[in-house]
Design a protein around this motif. Structure first.
Motif, PDB file in Angstrom:
ATOM      1  N   THR A 171      17.413  -6.684   8.989  1.00  0.00           N
ATOM      2  CA  THR A 171      17.711  -7.525  10.157  1.00  0.00           C
ATOM      3  C   THR A 171      16.442  -7.872  10.941  1.00  0.00           C
ATOM      4  N   HIS A 172      15.266  -7.574  10.365  1.00  0.00           N
ATOM      5  CA  HIS A 172      14.001  -7.847  11.035  1.00  0.00           C
ATOM      6  C   HIS A 172      13.040  -8.555  10.081  1.00  0.00           C
ATOM      7  N   GLY A 173      11.835  -8.785  10.574  1.00  0.00           N
ATOM      8  CA  GLY A 173      10.764  -9.233   9.699  1.00  0.00           C
ATOM      9  C   GLY A 173      10.108  -8.011   9.094  1.00  0.00           C
ATOM     10  N   VAL A 174       9.695  -8.102   7.836  1.00  0.00           N
ATOM     11  CA  VAL A 174       9.073  -6.960   7.135  1.00  0.00           C
ATOM     12  C   VAL A 174       7.707  -7.390   6.592  1.00  0.00           C
ATOM     13  N   PHE A 175       6.696  -6.535   6.812  1.00  0.00           N
ATOM     14  CA  PHE A 175       5.330  -6.834   6.353  1.00  0.00           C
ATOM     15  C   PHE A 175       5.074  -6.237   4.974  1.00  0.00           C
ATOM     16  N   VAL A 176       4.502  -7.053   4.093  1.00  0.00           N
ATOM     17  CA  VAL A 176       3.976  -6.544   2.815  1.00  0.00           C
ATOM     18  C   VAL A 176       2.471  -6.423   3.037  1.00  0.00           C
ATOM     19  N   LEU A 177       1.981  -5.194   3.156  1.00  0.00           N
ATOM     20  CA  LEU A 177       0.585  -4.972   3.528  1.00  0.00           C
ATOM     21  C   LEU A 177      -0.333  -4.946   2.305  1.00  0.00           C
ATOM     22  N   GLU A 178      -1.559  -5.383   2.511  1.00  0.00           N
ATOM     23  CA  GLU A 178      -2.578  -5.250   1.461  1.00  0.00           C
ATOM     24  C   GLU A 178      -2.881  -3.756   1.309  1.00  0.00           C
ATOM     25  N   PRO A 179      -3.223  -3.288   0.102  1.00  0.00           N
ATOM     26  CA  PRO A 179      -3.500  -1.849  -0.087  1.00  0.00           C
ATOM     27  C   PRO A 179      -4.586  -1.366   0.872  1.00  0.00           C
ATOM     28  N   SER A 180      -4.465  -0.108   1.281  1.00  0.00           N
ATOM     29  CA  SER A 180      -5.454   0.472   2.194  1.00  0.00           C
ATOM     30  C   SER A 180      -6.258   1.544   1.473  1.00  0.00           C
ATOM     31  N   SER A 181      -7.535   1.613   1.803  1.00  0.00           N
ATOM     32  CA  SER A 181      -8.384   2.637   1.176  1.00  0.00           C
ATOM     33  C   SER A 181      -8.254   3.971   1.919  1.00  0.00           C
ATOM     34  N   CYS A 182      -7.697   3.915   3.152  1.00  0.00           N
ATOM     35  CA  CYS A 182      -7.602   5.128   3.972  1.00  0.00           C
ATOM     36  C   CYS A 182      -6.313   5.885   3.651  1.00  0.00           C
ATOM     37  N   LEU A 183      -6.422   7.141   3.272  1.00  0.00           N
ATOM     38  CA  LEU A 183      -5.238   7.933   2.919  1.00  0.00           C
ATOM     39  C   LEU A 183      -4.816   8.861   4.062  1.00  0.00           C
ATOM     40  N   GLU A 184      -5.632   8.897   5.100  1.00  0.00           N
ATOM     41  CA  GLU A 184      -5.381   9.826   6.201  1.00  0.00           C
ATOM     42  C   GLU A 184      -4.334   9.243   7.158  1.00  0.00           C
ATOM     43  N   TYR A 185      -3.422  10.104   7.655  1.00  0.00           N
ATOM     44  CA  TYR A 185      -2.402   9.649   8.604  1.00  0.00           C
ATOM     45  C   TYR A 185      -3.028   9.377   9.969  1.00  0.00           C
ATOM     46  N   ARG A 186      -2.738   8.220  10.544  1.00  0.00           N
ATOM     47  CA  ARG A 186      -3.230   7.916  11.893  1.00  0.00           C
ATOM     48  C   ARG A 186      -2.134   7.205  12.683  1.00  0.00           C
ATOM     49  N   ASP A 187      -2.114   7.428  14.017  1.00  0.00           N
ATOM     50  CA  ASP A 187      -1.130   6.739  14.868  1.00  0.00           C
ATOM     51  C   ASP A 187      -1.363   5.238  14.877  1.00  0.00           C
ATOM     52  N   LEU A 188      -2.641   4.834  14.752  1.00  0.00           N
ATOM     53  CA  LEU A 188      -3.014   3.418  14.842  1.00  0.00           C
ATOM     54  C   LEU A 188      -3.838   3.026  13.626  1.00  0.00           C
ATOM     55  N   GLU A 189      -3.390   1.988  12.917  1.00  0.00           N
ATOM     56  CA  GLU A 189      -4.152   1.488  11.764  1.00  0.00           C
ATOM     57  C   GLU A 189      -4.228  -0.030  11.842  1.00  0.00           C
ATOM     58  N   ARG A 191      -4.457  -3.254   9.587  1.00  0.00           N
ATOM     59  CA  ARG A 191      -4.260  -3.623   8.171  1.00  0.00           C
ATOM     60  C   ARG A 191      -4.165  -5.152   8.047  1.00  0.00           C
ATOM     61  N   CYS A 192      -4.306  -5.628   6.810  1.00  0.00           N
ATOM     62  CA  CYS A 192      -4.102  -7.056   6.531  1.00  0.00           C
ATOM     63  C   CYS A 192      -2.743  -7.223   5.859  1.00  0.00           C
ATOM     64  N   CYS A 193      -2.062  -8.288   6.204  1.00  0.00           N
ATOM     65  CA  CYS A 193      -0.743  -8.533   5.620  1.00  0.00           C
ATOM     66  C   CYS A 193      -0.872  -9.515   4.458  1.00  0.00           C
ATOM     67  N   HIS A 194      -0.296  -9.123   3.319  1.00  0.00           N
ATOM     68  CA  HIS A 194      -0.317  -9.997   2.137  1.00  0.00           C
ATOM     69  C   HIS A 194       0.701 -11.127   2.315  1.00  0.00           C
ATOM     70  N   ARG A 195       1.903 -10.754   2.780  1.00  0.00           N
ATOM     71  CA  ARG A 195       2.934 -11.759   3.073  1.00  0.00           C
ATOM     72  C   ARG A 195       3.977 -11.167   4.012  1.00  0.00           C
ATOM     73  N   PHE A 196       4.748 -12.033   4.647  1.00  0.00           N
ATOM     74  CA  PHE A 196       5.751 -11.615   5.629  1.00  0.00           C
ATOM     75  C   PHE A 196       7.134 -12.029   5.115  1.00  0.00           C
ATOM     76  N   LEU A 197       8.074 -11.079   5.119  1.00  0.00           N
ATOM     77  CA  LEU A 197       9.445 -11.358   4.658  1.00  0.00           C
ATOM     78  C   LEU A 197      10.368 -11.409   5.871  1.00  0.00           C
ATOM     79  N   HIS A 198      11.201 -12.430   5.974  1.00  0.00           N
ATOM     80  CA  HIS A 198      12.099 -12.583   7.130  1.00  0.00           C
ATOM     81  C   HIS A 198      13.518 -12.136   6.762  1.00  0.00           C
ATOM     82  N   LYS A 199      13.973 -11.019   7.377  1.00  0.00           N
ATOM     83  CA  LYS A 199      15.318 -10.460   7.135  1.00  0.00           C
ATOM     84  C   LYS A 199      15.628 -10.358   5.630  1.00  0.00           C
ATOM     85  N   PRO A 200      14.784  -9.657   4.876  1.00  0.00           N
ATOM     86  CA  PRO A 200      14.981  -9.589   3.417  1.00  0.00           C
ATOM     87  C   PRO A 200      16.065  -8.576   3.021  1.00  0.00           C
ATOM     88  N   SER A 201      16.594  -8.721   1.818  1.00  0.00           N
ATOM     89  CA  SER A 201      17.507  -7.713   1.277  1.00  0.00           C
ATOM     90  C   SER A 201      16.668  -6.507   0.850  1.00  0.00           C
TER      91      SER A 201
END
Length: 562
Positions: A171-189, A191-201
């Protein structure tokens, strides 16, 4: 020295309270250049709504509820295809607007506008020239490191992203993100978006590599907000909320708009702008009209032109791993967040009795009622799960559970059945002040419509067949029963609500309508002047409604000084 680990829920609450305190310090004071927004623009669906918004803004500035020295503007939709709506799923916001929805905290009471400005308080000083776009009925809370700030300094568009369950993603927009080289968990990252999906299945999310497997999230519980079903072991996606466009992108869109002149179709700032962005964007979405409220003939052509205009523009994503996204656009969401033990309640510090005169409130399994800027007699009773805002209730009033009462005055004896929705409006008719009160069930679907009179049997009022209700009220089924478009018949444009000369009479009459439907006993409306909700909004007298709220405000203020 390493600090103790703060649980995500607690850090979220602390971060939210810090922003609220900072905004509170700016209320009613002139702001320095670069400290706050240069312009705050609110969009209105029509000229009546524009006037209502302007009146409320000037009232807020007069009462020092907003920072001063900022340009506050209201822009009305041009004639033709509508972009704004009328809050049909939360009708107590219809008359004065969702952005002016009251929230149960603050003195004076916060409305959605102030909350939005408070939550984005850190943005302007870390933002290149541009425009931030947000909705009036959602709340984004986030926590990042104390020395960190969200930066809006990259060319193109920048959007916030929140971890959510796959179901929420549909029921929202969903981001398909470009791969990230950082494996560490962070509150703030960033990223670049490869494409945006609007209310996808869910299937489409998986196909497009938008789904993330558990791993990074071992440190936190992502439950709460609209991500309530998310737990440590769940798959998740990143969903959208607000977005920013830099000055260059905004100028490009403006030049395009000036070139085409009049828009003859509904263009969505999320679906139609964001789906055109990122290196993986393709033109296919322009032909998918499943999420469009009204399909116009040149919609596909206009979408394709926007796609080619924006193609190649980057979509930067600010991933907020410790964040919550809440939607308060329906009666169900409104009641849930204000009366149940929701996480939003503790994060924002929502109160059960907010700036009101009210008897103590009972609690039942974590549920309470919620009273906002209202005056309740000590002998009246309001059941858990109900919200009362901007109203007066007398000693012999009993409100059932899960009700919404807004802008009303109930002085005489009255019993409101559970799940009642009651909202009063002041009207200006032929220069005279009148009142009308819309009343129905909180679960009724006001948007559901049928094309012919013979089909209105499929409409439901308070869970009862609408035809049976008309029978109870002694109203005949004719074209005159509905206002506006005669091929779009709904509870929204059904002329069933009486016009009265006093607010109290108006509320009492509408409650009798509800009680008659519940008890299946006749209550004739045949001799009354009747209006639909659609017509009430056209006749609304905003000034009188604001005056009524102000009287309640002054009475409460005075009682606190005694």
């Amino acid at each position: 020295m390493a600090g103790a680990h703060v649980p995500p829920g607690l850090s979220l609450r602390e971060a939210t309270q810090r922003k609220l305190r900072r905004f509170s310090e700016l209320r009613g004071k002139p702001v320095a250049a670069g400290e706050f927004w240069d312009i705050v623009a609110i969009t209105a669906a029509d000229e009546k709504q524009e006037l209502a918004y302007k009146q409320q803004l000037s009232e807020k500035l007069k009462k020092k509820e907003l920072p001063l020295g900022v340009q506050y503007h209201v822009f009305v939709d041009p004639a033709g295809a509508k972009i704004g709506g009328y809050s049909q799923r939360l009708p107590n916001a219809s008359a004065l607007g969702k952005i002016f929805t009251a929230l149960p905290f603050g003195n004076p009471i916060y409305q959605m506008l102030e909350l939005k400005l408070a939550m984005y308080i850190d943005f302007p000083s870390h933002m290149n020239p541009g425009i931030l776009v947000t909705c009036a009925d959602d709340i984004e809370l986030y926590s990042i490191g104390e020395s960190e700030f969200i930066r809006f300094d990259k060319p193109g568009f920048t959007a916030l992203a929140h971890p959510s369950s796959l179901t929420v993603g549909t029921t929202h927009g969903v981001f398909v993100l470009e791969p990230s080289s950082c494996l560490e968990y962070r509150d703030l990252e960033y990223r670049c978006c490869h494409r945006f999906l609007h209310k996808p299945s869910i299937e489409r999310m998986c196909q497009c590599n938008a789904v993330y497997r558990p791993g990074n999230f071992s440190q936190q519980d992502l439950s709460g907000g609209d991500t309530a079903s998310l737990k440590f072991e769940s798959e998740y996606v990143y969903t959208d909320s607000l977005f920013y466009m830099d000055h260059k992108s905004a100028k490009k869109l403006l030049a395009f708009y000036e070139k085409i002149g009049t828009l003859n179709c509904e263009i969505d700032a999320y679906g139609d702008f964001l789906q055109a962005l990122g290196p993986g964007a393709t033109v296919e979405y322009t032909r998918n009209t499943s999420n469009v409220t009204k399909e116009e003939s040149d919609l596909v052509d206009m979408r394709q032109r926007i796609f080619h205009l924006l193609k190649g523009t980057s979509l930067n994503v600010v991933v907020l791993n410790n964040s919550k996204f809440y939607h308060i656009g329906t009666t169900e969401e409104y009641l849930c967040h204000f009366t149940s033990a929701s996480s939003l309640k503790s994060e924002l510090g929502l109160q059960s009795i907010a700036f009101s005169i009210s008897p103590a409130i009972p609690e039942c399994f974590g549920n309470t009622s919620c009273i906002i800027q209202s005056i309740l007699d000590s002998r009246c009773s309001v059941s858990p799960g109900s919200v009362v805002e901007y109203s007066r209730l007398g000693p012999d009033v009993s409100v059932g559970e899960n009700c919404i009462i807004s802008g009303s005055s109930i002085i005489t004896t009255a019993v409101l059945p559970a799940y009642s929705f009651v909202c009063s409006l002041s009207l200006k008719m032929n220069g005279h002040l009148k009142y009308s009160t819309m009343a129905f069930g909180v679960q009724d679907n006001l948007k559901r419509n049928v094309k012919t009179l013979s089909d209105i049997k499929s409409l439901q009022f308070f869970g009862v067949c609408f035809l049976s209700c008309l029978d109870i009220w002694n109203l005949k089924v004719t074209e005159e029963l509905f206002s506006g478009n005669k091929t779009c018949l709904s509870l929204w444009n059904a002329r069933i609500f009486p016009v009265c000369t006093s607010l109290n009479d108006s509320v009492t009459t509408s409650i009798k309508m509800l009680n008659a439907v519940q008890s299946k006993s006749a209550f004739s409306l045949n001799n009354c002047k009747l209006l639909s909700i659609e017509e009430m909004l056209a006749y609304k007298d905003v000034e009188d409604m604001i005056t009524y709220r102000e009287k309640i405000f002054l009475e409460i203020t005075l009682s606190r000084k005694l």
